[in-house]
Design a protein around this motif. Structure first.
Motif, PDB file in Angstrom:
ATOM      1  N   ARG A 129       0.821  -1.225   0.000  1.00 52.65           N
ATOM      2  CA  ARG A 129       0.000   0.000   0.000  1.00 52.65           C
ATOM      3  C   ARG A 129       0.849   1.267   0.000  1.00 52.65           C
ATOM      4  N   LYS A 130       2.160   1.097   0.087  1.00 49.18           N
ATOM      5  CA  LYS A 130       3.102   2.217   0.001  1.00 49.18           C
ATOM      6  C   LYS A 130       3.010   3.195   1.173  1.00 49.18           C
ATOM      7  N   ASP A 131       2.259   2.825   2.218  1.00 46.44           N
ATOM      8  CA  ASP A 131       2.167   3.733   3.362  1.00 46.44           C
ATOM      9  C   ASP A 131       2.844   3.153   4.599  1.00 46.44           C
ATOM     10  N   ARG A 132       3.475   1.996   4.448  1.00 47.38           N
ATOM     11  CA  ARG A 132       4.102   1.353   5.596  1.00 47.38           C
ATOM     12  C   ARG A 132       5.219   0.446   5.091  1.00 47.38           C
ATOM     13  N   ARG A 133       6.283   0.339   5.879  1.00 42.58           N
ATOM     14  CA  ARG A 133       7.415  -0.484   5.475  1.00 42.58           C
ATOM     15  C   ARG A 133       7.252  -1.918   5.980  1.00 42.58           C
ATOM     16  N   VAL A 134       7.870  -2.844   5.283  1.00 45.17           N
ATOM     17  CA  VAL A 134       7.832  -4.250   5.664  1.00 45.17           C
ATOM     18  C   VAL A 134       8.517  -4.402   7.023  1.00 45.17           C
ATOM     19  N   PRO A 135       7.901  -5.093   7.992  1.00 46.20           N
ATOM     20  CA  PRO A 135       8.565  -5.285   9.287  1.00 46.20           C
ATOM     21  C   PRO A 135       9.822  -6.125   9.129  1.00 46.20           C
ATOM     22  N   ASP A 136      10.772  -5.907  10.036  1.00 48.29           N
ATOM     23  CA  ASP A 136      12.079  -6.564   9.922  1.00 48.29           C
ATOM     24  C   ASP A 136      11.961  -8.083   9.866  1.00 48.29           C
ATOM     25  N   GLU A 137      11.034  -8.661  10.654  1.00 42.74           N
ATOM     26  CA  GLU A 137      10.964 -10.119  10.700  1.00 42.74           C
ATOM     27  C   GLU A 137      10.444 -10.722   9.393  1.00 42.74           C
TER      28      GLU A 137
ATOM     29  N   ASP B 136      11.259  -9.153   6.293  1.00 38.32           N
ATOM     30  CA  ASP B 136      12.047  -8.520   5.230  1.00 38.32           C
ATOM     31  C   ASP B 136      13.203  -9.437   4.810  1.00 38.32           C
ATOM     32  N   PHE B 137      13.173  -9.889   3.562  1.00 42.56           N
ATOM     33  CA  PHE B 137      14.220 -10.774   3.057  1.00 42.56           C
ATOM     34  C   PHE B 137      15.555 -10.040   2.862  1.00 42.56           C
ATOM     35  N   THR B 138      15.516  -8.727   2.816  1.00 43.10           N
ATOM     36  CA  THR B 138      16.764  -7.966   2.645  1.00 43.10           C
ATOM     37  C   THR B 138      17.406  -7.606   3.984  1.00 43.10           C
ATOM     38  N   PHE B 139      16.826  -8.057   5.088  1.00 42.22           N
ATOM     39  CA  PHE B 139      17.326  -7.719   6.424  1.00 42.22           C
ATOM     40  C   PHE B 139      18.813  -8.089   6.596  1.00 42.22           C
ATOM     41  N   PRO B 140      19.273  -9.305   6.177  1.00 45.03           N
ATOM     42  CA  PRO B 140      20.703  -9.619   6.348  1.00 45.03           C
ATOM     43  C   PRO B 140      21.616  -8.652   5.608  1.00 45.03           C
ATOM     44  N   GLU B 141      21.235  -8.248   4.386  1.00 42.07           N
ATOM     45  CA  GLU B 141      22.069  -7.310   3.630  1.00 42.07           C
ATOM     46  C   GLU B 141      22.082  -5.939   4.295  1.00 42.07           C
TER      47      GLU B 141
ATOM     48  N   ASP C 129      -9.909  12.233  18.141  1.00 40.92           N
ATOM     49  CA  ASP C 129      -8.481  12.500  17.932  1.00 40.92           C
ATOM     50  C   ASP C 129      -7.953  13.446  19.003  1.00 40.92           C
ATOM     51  N   PHE C 130      -6.789  13.122  19.534  1.00 41.45           N
ATOM     52  CA  PHE C 130      -6.141  13.942  20.548  1.00 41.45           C
ATOM     53  C   PHE C 130      -4.979  14.673  19.892  1.00 41.45           C
ATOM     54  N   GLU C 131      -5.058  16.002  19.907  1.00 40.08           N
ATOM     55  CA  GLU C 131      -4.049  16.843  19.239  1.00 40.08           C
ATOM     56  C   GLU C 131      -3.888  16.440  17.777  1.00 40.08           C
ATOM     57  N   GLY C 132      -5.047  16.146  17.167  1.00 43.51           N
ATOM     58  CA  GLY C 132      -5.063  15.825  15.742  1.00 43.51           C
ATOM     59  C   GLY C 132      -4.632  14.417  15.392  1.00 43.51           C
ATOM     60  N   ARG C 133      -4.459  13.537  16.403  1.00 34.64           N
ATOM     61  CA  ARG C 133      -3.993  12.180  16.126  1.00 34.64           C
ATOM     62  C   ARG C 133      -4.924  11.144  16.737  1.00 34.64           C
ATOM     63  N   GLY C 134      -5.161  10.063  15.987  1.00 38.26           N
ATOM     64  CA  GLY C 134      -5.856   8.898  16.506  1.00 38.26           C
ATOM     65  C   GLY C 134      -4.841   7.798  16.728  1.00 38.26           C
ATOM     66  N   GLU C 135      -5.023   6.693  16.028  1.00 34.00           N
ATOM     67  CA  GLU C 135      -4.035   5.622  16.135  1.00 34.00           C
ATOM     68  C   GLU C 135      -2.776   6.001  15.353  1.00 34.00           C
ATOM     69  N   SER C 136      -1.639   5.479  15.790  1.00 36.26           N
ATOM     70  CA  SER C 136      -0.377   5.705  15.085  1.00 36.26           C
ATOM     71  C   SER C 136       0.440   4.427  15.154  1.00 36.26           C
ATOM     72  N   THR C 137       1.376   4.282  14.192  1.00 38.39           N
ATOM     73  CA  THR C 137       2.234   3.097  14.150  1.00 38.39           C
ATOM     74  C   THR C 137       3.676   3.529  13.929  1.00 38.39           C
ATOM     75  N   PRO C 138       4.418   3.798  15.014  1.00 34.91           N
ATOM     76  CA  PRO C 138       5.825   4.182  14.866  1.00 34.91           C
ATOM     77  C   PRO C 138       6.628   3.155  14.069  1.00 34.91           C
ATOM     78  N   THR C 139       6.299   1.847  14.284  1.00 32.96           N
ATOM     79  CA  THR C 139       6.843   0.762  13.461  1.00 32.96           C
ATOM     80  C   THR C 139       5.677  -0.143  13.093  1.00 32.96           C
ATOM     81  N   ALA C 140       5.909  -1.029  12.148  1.00 34.16           N
ATOM     82  CA  ALA C 140       4.825  -1.878  11.651  1.00 34.16           C
ATOM     83  C   ALA C 140       4.186  -2.675  12.781  1.00 34.16           C
ATOM     84  N   TYR C 141       2.859  -2.636  12.830  1.00 35.87           N
ATOM     85  CA  TYR C 141       2.043  -3.389  13.789  1.00 35.87           C
ATOM     86  C   TYR C 141       2.239  -2.939  15.240  1.00 35.87           C
TER      87      TYR C 141
END
Length: 854
Positions: free
Chosen positions: A27-35, A37-42, A654-666
């Motif tokens: 969806r281009k709005d979130r990055r693949v989580p590390d666990e 991600d096949f490129t994690f070792p590189e 929304d509190f201060e203009g924010r509802g749910e947020s995801t600093p990292t995936a999930y």
């Protein structure tokens, strides 16, 4: 890091790190989580990963830290020397061979010199090696290996084939035939020892509704019996005389003094569950929230302990908290000797709150207890010997310790004590009535000299007291002879212990060792079976070698299997989505048996929550009602002080203009709900609520971490509530099986329902509270969810804004349903409004404190 931990050795080369971010998801709005991600070792420069198992851990002085003998050194276990630790590990032999032959790493075996990072998984996730070894050993042994461990009457039901799903039930013809030919097993028509299951005759009669009940030959079916001041135990025989007529014949026997016994007035369905648990075969008990699953399990354990003294019972749970709860309740009864109880594993160290029990049931703790009891009993033997003039105080050790051992005390009993007892009995039979004059142990019982009266029956009671000392010492004699701690603990496990408990995780880890020792057991009781994986439930059935014990099966000595759980609450946790959804790996064996139509007993009366709170989840069960005390006790009749409702769904925008947020995936967070929940907690504490009676729950780990941070700030150093924390801050999943008086719940999500769409998670969430439940969420999201409607609709009849009652403090006398004056009702508009109120209350408390100091 401890002995037998499975570790990962990682080689990281920083010069080969790409430093690139994780790729974007579809969806281009979130990055693949590390666990994932096949490129994690590189990205992180990981060159190699190898597995190993820890064999021993040493400190800088070379001392093995897991050596149990250290606990018995003078002054207690010494502190490890230095800060460095040296690990001796066993490498993966298959991977090492591949590396040595050039089929693995390009560096060959030199790769083992490049490791610079050690990774350890969480203990509960780290049992994969033990589980795989168990499965491999069963496969290597062939079908007959499994058949020798699993009884023939249970195998078809577990595997899901065979015509009749009720074939393993205690009333089936197959189990009746098994019971007839097997020692230590009762048929459905035999008399069962229910022990202290029944409080009185009226309780016994109420437990068999519609039956003809006779007690000691007297028909008590219709008449209310006067409660006897002397409580009794009962043996009960249920005689089926057709579809509409059943006779219950009970025989009473004395209730031993000096112990509490069962305090629970079990319902008829609970008694049916206890009857099934005492009978041979498979028992499945469905326990909705608050219906006393653990109390039923404890009663079955106690009754098996007393009814079948030669049999061993294994107790398995999913969590250490449940194991602690069972052991605490067993010890509170007082009728199970703690020297026969043993707990494998040391998972209680990982609990947030240590068990309230003062007993240490681990193997080393049991050995320590035995040596303490041995010393106490030998001191009594020494005093008895001195009273008889056989030995004197001069024969004691330099430190005043007894001169006897378990072995020599046995000789003393036969040569001096028993001889005097036999002579006393001969004199009594010859007609000598001067009991006190001919009693041989008057000097040992100083109270006899002051009382001056002793009957023959009283003398025999004192003989029994003396004989019990020597009988117990005889059991400790092997422990005295064995020299190593490992030999002593193995002896306890295989020979002395009659109730052995462990988690399902430890069962998988310890299975190979138990089988090697020749461990045997006759009954197994599994609590929280609905939370165990299929294989986690199956492995505890295989903790012994199958062998003939002159039984009908001629293969397995297992006689009773009791599974207790709730398939309407959360299933086992499986992180791999493919395994979970497409392979149904998250379906427990308990749930599978229920789906197959195996007869089950569903407990139907809850005694945890107010009736209006119980209605939030009772619709999920067939006929869940309320016990009488939740309707009549004052604690359930009282309203929650300072709060207009016993439960509410509070809408959070929304509190201060924010509802749910995801600093990292999930990693979902909602700052508005977190602040609101903590502010409500502060408000409740400020008006007198005990903080330990309040738990804050959420549906996501990210929100749990945020709640911890906010509580540490709002109740941190230099604040009016410094050091005050809730009873628990946890996720719903982790809190399953626990409860508290007041629950503050944050649902977090504002864009989609998320994993709360699984109704089982909502059932767990709303069933943790006894007296009050306050749920913060975005109402517009959850109200439209069809799966949750039966529960959410009950919240919607109440205001969506938090309503408080001004001027009330904890402990007031307002009842549920009493009208609240309009002037006292205060409606909170949003989190800022409640925050301002809490701040003013804190300021008022600070001003009062300063005034007192002046």
């Amino acid at each position: 890091i401890g002995e037998f931990d499975n570790l990962f050795l990682v080689s990281v080369d920083a010069s080969k790190m790409t430093g690139a971010p994780a790729p974007m998801m579809g969806r281009k709005d979130r990055r693949v989580p590390d666990e994932e991600d096949f490129t994690f070792p590189e990205r992180y420069g990981i060159q190699a990963v190898r597995g190993c198992m820890v064999l021993e851990v040493r400190d800088e002085a070379g001392t093995i830290l897991s050596d149990p003998a250290l606990a018995y050194e003078e002054g207690g276990r010494p502190d490890p020397k230095g800060k460095r630790r040296f690990l001796r590990v066993a490498l993966d032999p298959a991977q090492y061979a591949a590396d040595a032959l050039g089929r693995g790493s390009k560096l060959g075996t030199d790769v083992y010199d490049t490791f610079n990072l050690v990774v350890r998984r969480h203990g509960r996730e780290n049992n994969f090696k033990a589980v795989l070894e168990t499965i491999r050993s069963l496969m290597r042994g062939g079908a007959m290996s499994m058949y020798r461990s699993i009884p023939s009457w249970l195998m078809p039901v577990i595997l899901g084939y065979g015509g009749d799903p009720a074939a393993a039930s205690f009333s089936s013809p197959q189990l009746t035939a098994f019971a007839v030919k097997t020692a230590g097993v009762a048929t459905p028509d035999d008399e069962l020892d229910y022990g202290d299951t029944f409080i009185d005759i009226n309780h016994l009669r109420e437990s068999f509704p519609g039956c003809i009940v006779t007690v000691d030959g007297q028909d008590v079916t219709s008449d209310e019996q006067d409660a006897s001041p002397n409580r009794k135990k009962y043996r009960v025989k249920v005689i089926e005389q057709g579809e509409s007529k059943t006779e219950v014949v009970a025989t009473s026997y004395p209730f031993p003094p000096r112990y509490n016994g069962n305090p629970i007035r079990f319902t008829p369905v609970q008694v049916t569950a206890i009857r099934s648990g005492l009978s041979p075969g498979l028992t499945t008990i469905i326990g909705p929230p608050g219906t006393g699953k653990t109390d039923v399990a404890v009663q079955i354990i106690s009754n098996l302990y007393h009814s079948f003294p030669t049999q061993k019972t294994v107790v398995v749970t999913h969590s250490n908290a449940a194991l602690n709860d069972i052991f605490d309740k067993v010890m509170a009864r007082g009728d199970v000797d703690e020297r026969y109880m043993l707990r494998l594993g040391s998972g209680e160290k990982n609990l947030q709150t240590a068990s309230t029990s003062s007993h240490d049931f681990t193997k080393n703790g049991r050995v320590a207890h035995i040596f303490f009891r041995r010393g106490t009993l030998l001191e009594k033997v020494q005093k008895l010997s001195e009273a008889l003039g056989v030995s004197g105080k001069a024969e004691r050790g330099i430190d005043g310790s007894p001169s006897y051992t378990c072995e020599t005390s046995e000789y003393f009993y036969f040569h001096h004590v028993k001889k005097r007892m036999d002579l006393f009995e001969a004199l009594v039979e010859s007609g000598n009535s001067a009991i006190l004059d001919i009693f041989p142990f008057t000097a040992y019982f100083p109270d006899l000299e002051t009382e001056g009266i002793l009957t023959a029956e009283g003398a025999r009671e004192k003989f029994s007291h003396i004989k019990a000392i020597f009988d117990e010492l005889a059991e400790y004699r092997p422990i005295e002879l064995l020299r190593s701690q490992r030999q002593r603990t193995d002896y306890l496990l295989t020979t002395q212990a009659r109730i052995v408990a462990m988690t399902c995780t430890h069962a998988a880890i310890a299975r190979a060792h138990l089988v090697e020792l020749g461990f045997h057991y006759d009954n197994i009781i599994m609590e929280e079976a609905g939370q165990m994986l299929d294989v986690e439930t199956f492995v505890p059935l295989l903790l012994q070698r199958g062998e003939s014990d002159d039984s009908a099966s001629a293969h397995s000595r297992l006689k009773r299997v009791c599974l207790i759980g709730d398939h309407n609450q959360l299933p086992p946790v499986v992180k791999n989505v493919t395994f979970s959804k497409f392979s149904r790996y998250d379906q427990s064996l308990f749930t599978r048996l229920i789906r197959l139509g195996v007869p089950s007993i569903e407990l139907n009366k809850q005694g945890r929550a107010r009736p209006e709170l119980a209605r939030l989840y009772s619709w999920r069960y067939d006929d869940l009602g309320d016990l009488e005390h939740v309707k009549t006790n004052d604690v359930f009749k009282k309203a929650n002080a300072g709060l207009a409702h016993t439960f509410q769904m509070i809408n959070v925008e929304d509190f201060e203009g924010r509802g749910e947020s995801t600093p990292t995936a999930y990693f979902y967070q909602n700052i508005g709900e977190a602040e609101y929940a903590v502010a409500l907690f502060q408000y409740m504490v400020l008006i007198g609520y005990p903080p330990e009676k309040i738990s804050i729950l959420t549906t996501y780990n990210g929100q749990k971490d945020l709640l911890h941070d906010i509580v540490s700030q709002r109740c941190g150093v230099n604040t009016p509530l410094a050091g005050i924390t809730p009873g628990a801050i946890s996720t719903v999943d982790q809190y399953q099986g626990q409860q508290n008086d007041y629950i503050i719940l944050s649902l977090v999500r504002t864009k989609a329902v998320g994993h709360l769409r699984d109704i089982r998670r909502l059932i767990v969430a709303v069933s943790r509270a006894r007296l009050g439940l306050y749920m913060f969420c975005r109402q517009s999201v959850f109200c439209d969810c069809h799966e949750l409607r039966r529960t959410i609709d009950q919240f919607l009849v109440r205001p969506s804004k938090l309503q408080l009652v001004k001027g009330e403090n904890f402990g007031m006398d307002r009842k549920v349903g009493d009208s609240i004056p309009e002037a006292s009702l205060y409606e909170v508009h949003d989190v800022a409004d409640l925050g301002a109120l809490v701040h003013s209350m804190q300021q008022e408390c600070s001003d009062k404190g300063e005034a007192k100091e002046e």
